[in-house]
Write an enzyme that holds these catalytic residues in place. Structure first.
Site, short mmCIF file in Angstrom:
data_model
loop_
_atom_site.label_atom_id
_atom_site.label_comp_id
_atom_site.label_asym_id
_atom_site.label_seq_id
_atom_site.Cartn_x
_atom_site.Cartn_y
_atom_site.Cartn_z
N HIS A 1 -23.14 -44.49 -2.41
CA HIS A 1 -22.65 -43.04 -2.06
C HIS A 1 -21.83 -43.37 -0.95
O HIS A 1 -21.63 -42.85 0.37
CB HIS A 1 -23.73 -42.06 -1.68
CG HIS A 1 -24.85 -42.37 -0.85
ND1 HIS A 1 -24.71 -43.01 0.52
CD2 HIS A 1 -26.10 -42.21 -1.32
CE1 HIS A 1 -25.93 -43.04 0.96
NE2 HIS A 1 -26.72 -42.69 0.14
N HIS B 1 -35.10 -40.94 5.76
CA HIS B 1 -33.81 -40.69 5.90
C HIS B 1 -33.38 -39.24 5.41
O HIS B 1 -32.40 -38.84 5.72
CB HIS B 1 -33.02 -41.79 5.02
CG HIS B 1 -31.92 -41.37 4.51
ND1 HIS B 1 -31.34 -41.45 3.10
CD2 HIS B 1 -30.71 -41.04 5.10
CE1 HIS B 1 -30.31 -41.37 3.00
NE2 HIS B 1 -29.45 -40.84 4.16
N ASP C 1 -32.72 -43.54 -5.57
CA ASP C 1 -32.70 -44.84 -5.76
C ASP C 1 -34.22 -45.06 -5.76
O ASP C 1 -34.61 -46.40 -6.02
CB ASP C 1 -32.02 -45.46 -4.76
CG ASP C 1 -32.17 -44.97 -3.13
OD1 ASP C 1 -32.68 -43.73 -3.10
OD2 ASP C 1 -32.08 -45.85 -2.24
N HIS D 1 -40.53 -41.40 -0.26
CA HIS D 1 -39.04 -40.82 -0.38
C HIS D 1 -38.42 -40.67 -1.43
O HIS D 1 -38.61 -41.39 -2.51
CB HIS D 1 -38.10 -41.98 0.46
CG HIS D 1 -36.83 -41.55 0.70
ND1 HIS D 1 -36.23 -40.28 0.77
CD2 HIS D 1 -35.55 -42.41 0.90
CE1 HIS D 1 -34.87 -40.30 1.00
NE2 HIS D 1 -34.43 -41.60 1.04
N ASP E 1 -36.86 -46.15 3.80
CA ASP E 1 -35.53 -46.64 3.90
C ASP E 1 -35.37 -47.24 5.14
O ASP E 1 -34.74 -48.27 5.32
CB ASP E 1 -34.71 -45.39 4.07
CG ASP E 1 -33.88 -45.10 2.69
OD1 ASP E 1 -34.31 -45.79 1.74
OD2 ASP E 1 -33.47 -43.86 2.76
N GLU F 1 -35.14 -39.75 -2.64
CA GLU F 1 -33.91 -39.90 -2.99
C GLU F 1 -33.73 -40.86 -4.18
O GLU F 1 -34.83 -41.50 -4.48
CB GLU F 1 -33.03 -40.84 -2.04
CG GLU F 1 -31.56 -40.80 -2.21
CD GLU F 1 -30.56 -41.10 -1.01
OE1 GLU F 1 -31.16 -41.39 0.07
OE2 GLU F 1 -29.35 -41.23 -1.41
N TYR G 1 -26.87 -51.40 7.94
CA TYR G 1 -27.63 -50.28 7.47
C TYR G 1 -27.83 -49.04 8.40
O TYR G 1 -27.69 -47.92 7.96
CB TYR G 1 -28.90 -51.03 6.93
CG TYR G 1 -29.77 -50.02 5.91
CD1 TYR G 1 -29.69 -50.10 4.67
CD2 TYR G 1 -30.64 -49.11 6.54
CE1 TYR G 1 -30.63 -49.08 3.74
CE2 TYR G 1 -31.69 -48.46 5.83
CZ TYR G 1 -31.42 -48.39 4.49
OH TYR G 1 -32.10 -47.42 3.70
N HIS H 1 -35.62 -51.40 1.02
CA HIS H 1 -34.44 -51.98 0.60
C HIS H 1 -34.52 -53.41 1.01
O HIS H 1 -34.87 -53.57 2.53
CB HIS H 1 -33.07 -51.49 0.96
CG HIS H 1 -33.03 -50.14 0.13
ND1 HIS H 1 -32.48 -49.91 -1.18
CD2 HIS H 1 -32.96 -48.82 0.64
CE1 HIS H 1 -32.40 -48.79 -1.28
NE2 HIS H 1 -32.81 -48.03 -0.31
#
Ligand code: FEO
Length: 399
Positions: free
Chosen positions: A24, A145, A82, A78, A164, A80, A192, A225
């Protein structure tokens, strides 16, 4: 597809995305990973999922350990995509007894997947969930996040599954911090934080204080990640503590775009002025540097000098886009100054100053405008501007 053991009965079962180059709007030059973890206990638990396109990699890794249908609980730290893109298929495959998430997580899951009959279980800070021999506890980490974000802590193994936070967009065949190049690790950790978390620094500050206050014992930080912090989890915590305070390392950045090289020539002389005051600087032409790499260096900069010529009574589009991106991330505690060439109307410097005022930068000069092409007297003014910024930085350092 090999799972990787973290401790007894705890495995990484995520996926490595070697190919992703745009996340993104964040340039992921080294790819990334989506980390999912499997805890083998009386209640077999999957912590987080992966991006939908890499779901089969995760399923293959889980299958090396156990039939995925035998999983009892799924923890969603989370929502999101991903991390949750593969969740609907996993729920179908597993038919879990519980989907453990925060209160905001339940809301976000409903808003993403519209499944009212999933077995949501709200994780409450202070209320543990026993898996048998192992215990999960939870920390609410709203906005790190997203509003739904939470951390899960595996009590007996002292592993913090941090979603995250403490992540890096870094695809490697290695899974642990002590197996990779430390300079690369720090670069990706910095990038990051700069591009994902700068905006939420006040919350990061509170989180670090809370971790210290409750004396949370951490042997490993397992983010969603990049590599897992096994060798030196203190490094991730220390850098987050530092960055959340926006202290800066004392260097300046001259960030500019240029039309016919006049603003570029000015930028170089401003750099000479900074150097004469003993200040390190980075000269960044937005034509050649991606905004997310620029933000990585903005994170630790103490002064930002912005340069842009005037185009159609405004800014060059690359600078306008960069300002919008930087403003959204809200870096603070920076000295600021502006410069640029112009032909007739000359609004750019005013616009740059206004943008820096919005970000509450300490703008120390009205800015420097040069008509068309600079000559010697203009270069002298540029050097003076660089010196002025350098002197302000030195004064700040001496405070
Ligand atoms: Fe890695 Fe906010 O998702």
């Amino acid at each position: 597809m090999n799972p990787v053991k973290l401790t007894e009965n705890v495995y990484w079962v995520g996926a490595i995305d070697w190919d992703v180059r745009d996340f993104h709007g964040y340039s992921t030059n080294r790819g990334t990973t989506y980390n999912a973890y499997l805890i083998m206990d009386e209640k077999i638990t999957l912590i987080d999922c992966v991006k939908k396109s890499l779901q089969s990699d995760m399923v293959a890794r889980i299958s090396e350990i156990i039939d995925p249908a035998k999983i009892d609980y799924i923890v969603v730290n989370h929502v999101e995509m991903d991390h949750s893109g593969s969740l609907p298929d996993m729920v179908k495959m597993i038919n879990p007894e519980k989907i453990i998430c925060s209160k905001m997580g339940e809301k976000a899951l409903l808003e993403h997947f519209h499944q009212k009959d999933w077995p949501y279980e709200i994780a409450k800070p202070g209320e543990d969930i026993s898996l048998g021999a192992k215990t999960l506890s939870f920390l609410e980490t709203r906005m790190l996040h997203w509003p739904d974000s939470m951390f899960t802590y595996l009590v007996e193994d002292q592993i913090l599954f941090s979603s995250d936070a403490f992540g890096q967009h870094l695809a490697t065949s290695e899974r642990f911090d002590d197996e990779v190049d430390q300079a690369v690790l720090l670069e990706e950790l910095t990038k990051y934080y700069a591009n994902i978390l700068t905006l939420y620094s006040p919350l990061v500050k509170k989180l670090i204080a809370k971790v210290k206050e409750i004396n949370l014992q951490i042997k490993m930080i397992a983010p969603d990640h990049g590599v897992i912090w096994r060798g030196n989890p203190g490094m991730a915590l220390e850098y987050y503590d530092k960055w959340s305070q926006h202290k800066g390392d004392g260097y300046a950045m001259i960030i500019y775009d240029t039309m016919w090289h006049s603003t570029e020539k000015m930028a170089k002389r401003i750099g000479a002025g900074l150097q004469s005051e003993g200040i390190s600087f980075k000269l960044v032409n937005l034509r050649y540097n991606h905004r997310s790499d620029v933000m990585r260096d903005v994170l630790n900069a103490s002064a930002i000098v912005l340069g842009c010529p005037t185009l159609n009574n405004g800014l060059l589009p690359r600078m306008a886009g960069f300002l919008m991106y930087m403003r959204g991330l809200k870096p603070t505690n920076k000295i600021g100054a502006a410069f640029g060439s112009f032909g007739w109307s000359g609004e750019s410097v005013k616009l740059l100053n206004e943008a820096m005022a919005v970000m509450k930068f300490d703008v120390i000069d009205d800015g420097l405008k040069v008509k068309y092409v600079p000559e010697d007297k203009d270069y002298a003014h540029c050097i003076e501007l660089g010196k002025k910024v350098g002197q302000a930085l030195n004064a700040k350092r001496a405070e």
